[in-house]
Write an enzyme that holds these catalytic residues in place. Sequence first.
Site, PDB file in Angstrom:
ATOM      1  N   LYS A 145       2.454  14.956  13.165  1.00 20.83           N
ATOM      2  CA  LYS A 145       2.598  13.499  13.329  1.00 20.83           C
ATOM      3  C   LYS A 145       1.831  12.991  14.550  1.00 20.83           C
ATOM      4  CE  LYS A 145       6.874  12.399  13.758  1.00 20.83           C
ATOM      5  NZ  LYS A 145       8.327  12.363  13.585  1.00 20.83           N
ATOM      6  N   ASP A 180      -7.154  26.542  20.596  1.00 22.92           N
ATOM      7  CA  ASP A 180      -6.583  26.303  21.919  1.00 22.92           C
ATOM      8  C   ASP A 180      -7.092  24.906  22.234  1.00 22.92           C
ATOM      9  OD1 ASP A 180      -6.436  25.921  24.770  1.00 22.92           O
ATOM     10  OD2 ASP A 180      -5.853  28.017  24.861  1.00 22.92           O
ATOM     11  N   HIS A 181      -6.217  23.916  22.183  1.00 24.30           N
ATOM     12  CA  HIS A 181      -6.752  22.546  22.170  1.00 24.30           C
ATOM     13  C   HIS A 181      -7.458  22.165  23.472  1.00 24.30           C
ATOM     14  CE1 HIS A 181      -2.947  21.401  24.101  1.00 24.30           C
ATOM     15  NE2 HIS A 181      -3.479  20.235  24.396  1.00 24.30           N
ATOM     16  N   LEU A 210      -9.903  23.700  24.658  1.00 23.57           N
ATOM     17  CA  LEU A 210     -11.338  23.884  24.418  1.00 23.57           C
ATOM     18  C   LEU A 210     -11.965  22.675  23.727  1.00 23.57           C
ATOM     19  CD1 LEU A 210     -11.448  27.629  23.337  1.00 23.57           C
ATOM     20  CD2 LEU A 210     -12.203  26.640  25.500  1.00 23.57           C
ATOM     21  N   LYS A 225     -11.213  19.583  24.729  1.00 26.31           N
ATOM     22  CA  LYS A 225     -11.195  18.455  25.677  1.00 26.31           C
ATOM     23  C   LYS A 225     -12.607  18.210  26.217  1.00 26.31           C
ATOM     24  CE  LYS A 225      -6.370  18.825  26.950  1.00 26.31           C
ATOM     25  NZ  LYS A 225      -5.647  17.588  26.751  1.00 26.31           N
ATOM     26  N   HIS A 237      -4.305  27.917  27.815  1.00 29.85           N
ATOM     27  CA  HIS A 237      -5.138  26.774  28.216  1.00 29.85           C
ATOM     28  C   HIS A 237      -5.890  27.028  29.530  1.00 29.85           C
ATOM     29  CE1 HIS A 237      -3.026  24.994  25.008  1.00 29.85           C
ATOM     30  NE2 HIS A 237      -2.013  24.467  25.663  1.00 29.85           N
ATOM     31  N   LYS A 277       6.046  21.921  35.025  1.00 30.39           N
ATOM     32  CA  LYS A 277       6.685  20.784  34.362  1.00 30.39           C
ATOM     33  C   LYS A 277       7.487  20.033  35.418  1.00 30.39           C
ATOM     34  CE  LYS A 277       6.031  22.019  29.903  1.00 30.39           C
ATOM     35  NZ  LYS A 277       5.475  21.141  28.898  1.00 30.39           N
ATOM     36  N   ARG A 300     -11.986  16.747  37.030  1.00 33.94           N
ATOM     37  CA  ARG A 300     -10.679  16.285  36.559  1.00 33.94           C
ATOM     38  C   ARG A 300     -10.700  16.204  35.039  1.00 33.94           C
ATOM     39  NH1 ARG A 300      -9.379  11.885  39.948  1.00 33.94           N
ATOM     40  NH2 ARG A 300     -10.270  10.488  38.434  1.00 33.94           N
TER      41      ARG A 300
HETATM   42  C1  BG6 Z   1       0.941  22.512  24.828  1.00 30.27           C
HETATM   43  C2  BG6 Z   1       2.192  22.970  25.503  1.00 30.27           C
HETATM   44  O1  BG6 Z   1       0.202  23.607  24.361  1.00 30.27           O
HETATM   45  O2  BG6 Z   1       0.146  21.775  25.735  1.00 30.27           O
HETATM   46  C3  BG6 Z   1       2.963  21.786  26.071  1.00 30.27           C
HETATM   47  O3  BG6 Z   1       3.000  23.675  24.580  1.00 30.27           O
HETATM   48  C4  BG6 Z   1       2.063  20.952  26.949  1.00 30.27           C
HETATM   49  O4  BG6 Z   1       4.099  22.217  26.794  1.00 30.27           O
HETATM   50  C5  BG6 Z   1       0.780  20.606  26.221  1.00 30.27           C
HETATM   51  O5  BG6 Z   1       2.771  19.760  27.265  1.00 30.27           O
HETATM   52  C6  BG6 Z   1      -0.209  19.891  27.120  1.00 30.27           C
HETATM   53  O6  BG6 Z   1      -1.273  19.397  26.372  1.00 30.27           O
HETATM   54  P1  BG6 Z   1      -2.060  18.110  26.854  1.00 30.27           P
HETATM   55  O7  BG6 Z   1      -3.179  17.965  25.889  1.00 30.27           O
HETATM   56  O8  BG6 Z   1      -1.092  16.975  26.824  1.00 30.27           O
HETATM   57  O9  BG6 Z   1      -2.518  18.406  28.247  1.00 30.27           O
END
Ligand code: BG6
Length: 485
Positions: free
Chosen positions: A19, A181-182, A184, A186, A244, A336, A368
């Site tokens: 979603k 791995d999201h 990568l 960005k 990440h 966190k 950044r």
């Molecule tokens: C996820 C984690 O992989 O990445 C989350 O499980 C985290 O805990 C998130 O909040 C952060 O992603 P982004 O794109 O918001 O920095």
Amino acid sequence: NLKDNTIIIVLGASGDLAKKKTFPALFALFRQGFLPRDAKIVGYARTKMEKDDFEGRATSYIKGAAEDKEIANAVESFKLTLSYVAGSYEDGAAFDGLTKHLDEIEAKYQSKERNRIFYLALPPSVFIPVAKNIKEHCYNSKGGVNRIIIEKPFGKDLDSARELLNTVKQYWTEDETFRIDHYLGKEMVKNLLVLRFANVALGAAWDKNSISNVQITFKEPFGTEGRGGYFDEFGIIRDVLQNHLLQVLSVLTMERPVSFSAEDIRDEKVKVLRCIPPIERSDTLLGQYVAANGKPGYLDDTTVPPQSVCPTFAATTLWIHNPRWEGVPFVLKAGKALNESKVEVRIQFKEVTQGIFKDIARNELVIRIQPNEAVYLKLNSKTPGLHTRAIPTEMDLTYKRRFLETKIPEAYEALILDALRGDHSNFVRHDELDVAWKIFTPILHWIDGQSGPRPHPVQYPYGSRGPKELADFMAKYGYKRSDDA
Ligand code: BG6
């Protein structure tokens, strides 16, 4: 690149990831004309839903439709690509229902080509049965491609990750598999390759001779907020550092790849990661947030087990044993419930120690990643006027100012497009994952209590900069704090 006859199947279509990330990214690609012509998107999940209900959910996180007619119209056209099938994840027969639906869509195709892209937005517990079931029931071997896109968590340590990878490999080849791995995807992480290898000025200073220490920092201003069940099982190291931040580190430190090809890039990443020994306990600081500023502590989250010692903050120092980086500390830290939202790379150069200038600030290059993407270099410069005094200033490339009209794509847009194009450069290869787990597994086993009593994280208040012990920890690695850090 896939042009026609493509179906994207989103499994776990009623979940949060789908979603919030998958559908909005698919919509953005659709709106910009990047999806294959006449592409269809099929949702699959356990929940029984009417078409309207599904369309509502799939478009609920798309921004701007209320104010902008063009976006609202695009949402209506996007809905025409959507359909939904409900079914179990474990039961093979349920997947025959999905295949029947895919066959019906494909019956209208003019050519034999049929491309099926399976996106698993699913919890790890159903990962294996779904990978197996779609291979056995939904795989199309009559022409075209089948691809599977999967997301972390890929196991919990080296052994479980190997088991998971090997099981998935029984059904899907490496070429068909896209491990996200999201980070990568960005924009600023993708920029690292350009900053490093397209600039002589930076490239020349990119080693132990010029650099004192490097920090890669991830800060979030919110706690687990009901997601404690998942989080407690994994902890901040598995959630953010092992994937990440380590991915960012590998692109930051690898040697220049021979070419832009996915294999050449990933070969270099694996090579540098293999030079990193497992993290030492003495190079680690663990923290857990407690109630402060009117906000609850980690243990106040009702989804978290009482007395959990799971770290919500970690700082770990990695060492790369190769000629370029020998002796340079790379501090990865993530937390966190901190004071701000920020992800950045901070490269602190050595100071000028001799000659006419002494006691002046170090140069720093800050990349950044988010929010408000920027690259800035802190330089000493003469104060304008009739005396000669050096003061710290900045050369500042803030994206919002420099690239006024450019919209920065979401990571998931970039990655889904790469998967459609069959480009693996920004996806994690199996051996990369293996070596990443080798670096982190001993420290994780220690934290999990598999090699003695579990360590107790130090406490830090919700909304703070992190544990008070952090300043000394950083100083140990030669870091000198600057005012914007
Ligand atoms: C996820 C984690 O992989 O990445 C989350 O499980 C985290 O805990 C998130 O909040 C952060 O992603 P982004 O794109 O918001 O920095």
